[in-house]
Write an enzyme that holds these catalytic residues in place. Structure first.
Site, PDB file in Angstrom:
ATOM      1  N   TYR A  60       0.854  -1.194   0.000  1.00 27.93           N
ATOM      2  CA  TYR A  60       0.000   0.000   0.000  1.00 27.93           C
ATOM      3  C   TYR A  60       0.889   1.243   0.000  1.00 27.93           C
ATOM      4  O   TYR A  60       1.567   1.532   0.977  1.00 27.93           O
ATOM      5  CB  TYR A  60      -0.936   0.029   1.214  1.00 27.93           C
ATOM      6  N   SER A 205     -13.157  -5.495   1.983  1.00 23.74           N
ATOM      7  CA  SER A 205     -14.188  -4.936   1.084  1.00 23.74           C
ATOM      8  C   SER A 205     -15.591  -5.418   1.440  1.00 23.74           C
ATOM      9  O   SER A 205     -16.347  -5.832   0.551  1.00 23.74           O
ATOM     10  CB  SER A 205     -13.876  -5.275  -0.379  1.00 23.74           C
ATOM     11  N   PRO A 206     -15.975  -5.372   2.735  1.00 23.67           N
ATOM     12  CA  PRO A 206     -17.313  -5.848   3.109  1.00 23.67           C
ATOM     13  C   PRO A 206     -18.435  -4.962   2.565  1.00 23.67           C
ATOM     14  O   PRO A 206     -19.597  -5.370   2.556  1.00 23.67           O
ATOM     15  CB  PRO A 206     -17.280  -5.824   4.639  1.00 23.67           C
ATOM     16  N   GLY A 210     -17.273   0.124  -1.512  1.00 33.33           N
ATOM     17  CA  GLY A 210     -18.056   1.362  -1.440  1.00 33.33           C
ATOM     18  C   GLY A 210     -19.374   1.305  -2.193  1.00 33.33           C
ATOM     19  O   GLY A 210     -20.208   2.208  -2.073  1.00 33.33           O
ATOM     20  N   GLY A 215     -24.213   2.918  -4.301  1.00 28.73           N
ATOM     21  CA  GLY A 215     -24.670   2.286  -5.530  1.00 28.73           C
ATOM     22  C   GLY A 215     -23.927   2.820  -6.738  1.00 28.73           C
ATOM     23  O   GLY A 215     -22.737   3.149  -6.664  1.00 28.73           O
TER      24      GLY A 215
END
Length: 341
Positions: A60, A205-206, A210, A215
């Protein structure tokens, strides 16, 4: 605000907050790097709120996220459970993977230095090196445990058989994988394998990167250097279909009086006490919303309704670009093939 409960990951005694904080987006990937002082303030706010499980990696930035975490940990190291990763790196604009013993050791020393700590709580192999038997990589990690440089060993995006072979060398404490209402393929064999072996599950990434916050509107707001712009699920031909999934989740959220992202996160929290989601954010307001998701209770009927909406085949597009291998179903060569120098 209610206290954040603690859960145990794995069977070696590692205890973390039931929700963690993914730190990747603070240093790029999702648009430009954020202000260092703002991110340190956010990390401190998270820890003060009971979110003490922090997740980073040497790729990262690269490296800059670990340096940021090192600065943020000053004075609070004893309150935090810190996870970092090794094995994936960029060279000449291309992604590479290494899991040989020399690299494992060099990577660990580098992370310890950047984080400015003596010991890493949970050290993951970020991606699996398909050229090196997993027993060889795990063997070197076991030595790092014995030397006190790391406490617990983890794997990320490993296949069920790879997890099983690694666990036979040294107990694996946690497996990190993408698990959310639009990434459920892991439920087939990886989750059952982890549960059979008593390995904790860390869901990255639950919130669908995003997607379950905004949406299809999410894509309109992405900067040009946000890598989500290139993900198949966010492409126009798939997004129109996937938008229907968001709309149905959002309808249930409104019925329950919570946000769509809180509902999606709550679903992950209800998957079991061996599961710790690590949503990332760069905004304190979003952090507070994510913590509040711990208080959203779902009935078995609501879980079933969400799962029927988010059936395996109800999402269009792969998780990653075709040239961005995840090594999800990777196998490594048998140990007998390994030649020691």
């Amino acid at each position: 605000m209610a206290a954040v409960k603690r859960i145990k990951l794995g069977s070696q005694g590692f205890e973390v907050s039931a929700q963690g904080l993914g730190c990747m987006g603070m240093s790029g990937c999702y648009g430009p790097p954020k202000s260092e002082s703002d991110m340190i303030a956010l990390i401190h706010h998270a820890v003060d709120s009971g979110i003490t499980f922090l997740d980073t990696s040497d790729i990262y930035g690269p490296h800059t996220n670990e340096i940021l975490l090192g600065k943020a940990l000053k004075g609070i190291r004893d309150r935090v459970q810190l996870a970092t990763k090794f094995g994936a790196y960029f060279e000449g604009g291309k992604g590479n993977i290494r899991g040989d013993p020399a690299y494992v050791r060099t990577a660990c020393e580098g992370s310890l230095k950047r984080l400015d700590i003596d010991c890493i709580d949970l050290y993951y192999q970020h991606r699996i090196d398909t050229q090196v038997p997993i027993e060889v990589t795990t063997g070197e990690l076991k030595k790092l445990v014995e030397e006190g440089k790391i406490k617990y060993i983890g794997l990320s995006e490993a296949s069920a058989s790879t997890i099983r072979r690694a666990h036979a060398v040294h107990p694996i404490t946690a497996v990190q994988l993408e698990w959310s209402l639009w990434s459920r393929d892991v439920e087939e064999d990886i989750i059952p394998t982890c549960r059979e072996l008593g390995i904790g599950i860390v869901a990255y990434s639950p919130l669908g990167r995003g997607f379950f916050s905004l949406g299809s509107k999410l894509v309109e707001n992405l900067s040009n250097d946000d890598f989500r712009k290139h993900l198949p699920r966010f492409q126009p031909e798939n997004l129109e279909h996937n938008k229907k999934l968001f709309d149905r989740v959002n309808d249930i959220a409104q019925r329950k009086g919570c946000t769509s992202s809180q509902l999606a996160l709550s679903w992950v929290h209800h998957l079991g006490d061996d599961v710790c989601p690590i949503p990332g954010t760069t905004k304190i307001d979003n952090l507070k919303q994510n913590i509040a998701a711990l208080s959203v209770k779902l009935t078995s009927e609501e879980m079933a309704e969400l799962e029927s909406i988010a059936a395996f085949d109800n999402v269009k597009g792969e998780r990653y670009m075709s040239d961005f291998a995840t090594w999800k179903n990777s196998e490594t060569p048998p140990l007998s093939s390994w030649k020691t120098a």
